[in-house]
Design an enzyme around this catalytic site. Structure first.
Site, PDB file in Angstrom:
ATOM      1  CE  LYS A  10     -16.668  10.577 -12.829  1.00 40.92           C
ATOM      2  NZ  LYS A  10     -15.783  12.192 -12.246  1.00 40.92           N
ATOM      3  CE1 TYR A  50     -19.750  15.878 -12.502  1.00 40.01           C
ATOM      4  CE2 TYR A  50     -19.511  15.459 -14.787  1.00 40.01           C
ATOM      5  CZ  TYR A  50     -19.291  15.039 -13.336  1.00 40.01           C
ATOM      6  OH  TYR A  50     -18.594  14.067 -13.319  1.00 40.01           O
ATOM      7  CG  ASN A 133     -12.874  11.347  -9.984  1.00 32.72           C
ATOM      8  OD1 ASN A 133     -13.708  11.028 -10.902  1.00 32.72           O
ATOM      9  ND2 ASN A 133     -13.214  12.184  -9.267  1.00 32.72           N
ATOM     10  CG  HIS A 136     -21.327  10.645 -10.384  1.00 28.58           C
ATOM     11  ND1 HIS A 136     -20.645  11.932  -9.940  1.00 28.58           N
ATOM     12  CD2 HIS A 136     -22.427  10.252 -10.198  1.00 28.58           C
ATOM     13  CE1 HIS A 136     -22.098  12.421  -9.441  1.00 28.58           C
ATOM     14  NE2 HIS A 136     -22.978  11.369  -9.541  1.00 28.58           N
ATOM     15  CD  GLU A 147     -26.315  12.835  -9.195  1.00 35.86           C
ATOM     16  OE1 GLU A 147     -25.605  13.830  -8.872  1.00 35.86           O
ATOM     17  OE2 GLU A 147     -26.094  11.597  -8.957  1.00 35.86           O
TER      18      GLU A 147
HETATM   19  P1  ADP Z   1     -17.645  14.461  -6.829  1.00 34.45           P
HETATM   20  O1  ADP Z   1     -17.582  13.669  -8.482  1.00 34.45           O
HETATM   21  O2  ADP Z   1     -16.804  13.801  -5.877  1.00 34.45           O
HETATM   22  O3  ADP Z   1     -19.006  14.494  -6.551  1.00 34.45           O
HETATM   23  P2  ADP Z   1     -17.703  17.176  -7.697  1.00 34.45           P
HETATM   24  O4  ADP Z   1     -19.132  17.028  -7.964  1.00 34.45           O
HETATM   25  O5  ADP Z   1     -17.345  18.208  -6.977  1.00 34.45           O
HETATM   26  O6  ADP Z   1     -17.152  15.765  -7.078  1.00 34.45           O
HETATM   27  O7  ADP Z   1     -16.941  17.189  -9.091  1.00 34.45           O
HETATM   28  C1  ADP Z   1     -17.208  16.590 -10.260  1.00 34.45           C
HETATM   29  C2  ADP Z   1     -16.322  16.123 -11.023  1.00 34.45           C
HETATM   30  O8  ADP Z   1     -15.538  17.253 -11.559  1.00 34.45           O
HETATM   31  C3  ADP Z   1     -15.015  15.379 -10.207  1.00 34.45           C
HETATM   32  O9  ADP Z   1     -15.557  13.898  -9.944  1.00 34.45           O
HETATM   33  C4  ADP Z   1     -13.996  15.768 -10.998  1.00 34.45           C
HETATM   34  O10 ADP Z   1     -13.704  14.589 -12.243  1.00 34.45           O
HETATM   35  C5  ADP Z   1     -14.155  17.096 -11.603  1.00 34.45           C
HETATM   36  N1  ADP Z   1     -13.566  17.997 -10.630  1.00 34.45           N
HETATM   37  C6  ADP Z   1     -14.150  18.561  -9.728  1.00 34.45           C
HETATM   38  N2  ADP Z   1     -13.510  19.402  -8.785  1.00 34.45           N
HETATM   39  C7  ADP Z   1     -12.321  19.267  -9.678  1.00 34.45           C
HETATM   40  C8  ADP Z   1     -11.227  20.085  -9.447  1.00 34.45           C
HETATM   41  N3  ADP Z   1     -10.751  20.989  -8.512  1.00 34.45           N
HETATM   42  N4  ADP Z   1     -10.003  19.832 -10.019  1.00 34.45           N
HETATM   43  C9  ADP Z   1      -9.968  19.068 -11.321  1.00 34.45           C
HETATM   44  N5  ADP Z   1     -11.359  18.248 -11.389  1.00 34.45           N
HETATM   45  C10 ADP Z   1     -12.041  18.622 -10.655  1.00 34.45           C
END
Ligand code: ADP
Length: 159
Positions: A10, A50, A133, A136, A147
């Site tokens: 990212k 998303y 984070n 992805h 994806e």
């Molecule tokens: P992952 O990336 O682990 O597959 P998700 O698909 O649930 O998780 O979420 C996509 C992205 O949205 C996350 O990587 C993060 O950047 C953001 N995100 C998701 N849930 C939250 C939350 N509760 N608070 C803040 N950011 C979030």
């Protein structure tokens, strides 16, 4: 089972010069890189990527806060807080999805294992509360297929 998974480094990962560290960590999996490109993410791609997140966040946090986190997540992946690009990678091999997710760590960088990629390099943005984070990775083989089709043209993935 041989499968593919999508990895995105990212915008925060790129700005922090973490590409080398992340690819080195992922090389522990012995998976093969079969696709790689730099992408400038437009809102449309971010929304498609998303697709399910908005409803999940609204369920969890309610309409107002859920929508706000979702919008900030779209801004984040488009690079509005860092740099306007991501590095998209396709990894292929036995159990690719689980192997990469294990090294990536939990979504919330503060809950992720401190030796995982997200635990080491991620943070929660103080104002938007978005989990920055760094990486992805697809959460299932089926989602990985969708994806990869979204991010890559057929001939950009080496078979
Ligand atoms: P992952 O990336 O682990 O597959 P998700 O698909 O649930 O998780 O979420 C996509 C992205 O949205 C996350 O990587 C993060 O950047 C953001 N995100 C998701 N849930 C939250 C939350 N509760 N608070 C803040 N950011 C979030």
């Amino acid at each position: 089972m041989e499968e593919k998974t999508l990895v995105l480094i990212k915008p925060d990962g790129l700005v922090k010069s973490l590409t080398g560290n992340i690819i080195t960590t992922l090389s522990e999996t012995k998976l093969k890189i079969v696709g790689a490109k730099v992408v400038k993410v437009k809102r449309d791609l971010a929304e498609k990527h998303y697709g399910e997140l908005k409803n999940n966040l609204i369920k969890k946090f309610g309409e107002e806060k859920g929508k706000q986190i979702f919008e900030s997540t779209l801004d984040y992946i488009q690079g509005k807080f860092h740099t306007d690009r991501v590095l998209a990678l396709v990894y292929k091999g036995e159990g690719a999805v689980d192997k990469v997710r294990k090294l990536a760590g939990e979504t919330n960088p503060e809950k992720a294992s401190p030796i995982s990629i997200r635990g080491k390099y991620g943070r929660i943005h103080s104002e938007t509360k978005v989990f920055e984070n760094v990486i992805h990775c697809s959460d299932s083989a089926d989602n990985a297929k969708k994806e990869i089709d979204l991010w890559f043209k057929k001939d950009e993935v080496v078979e």
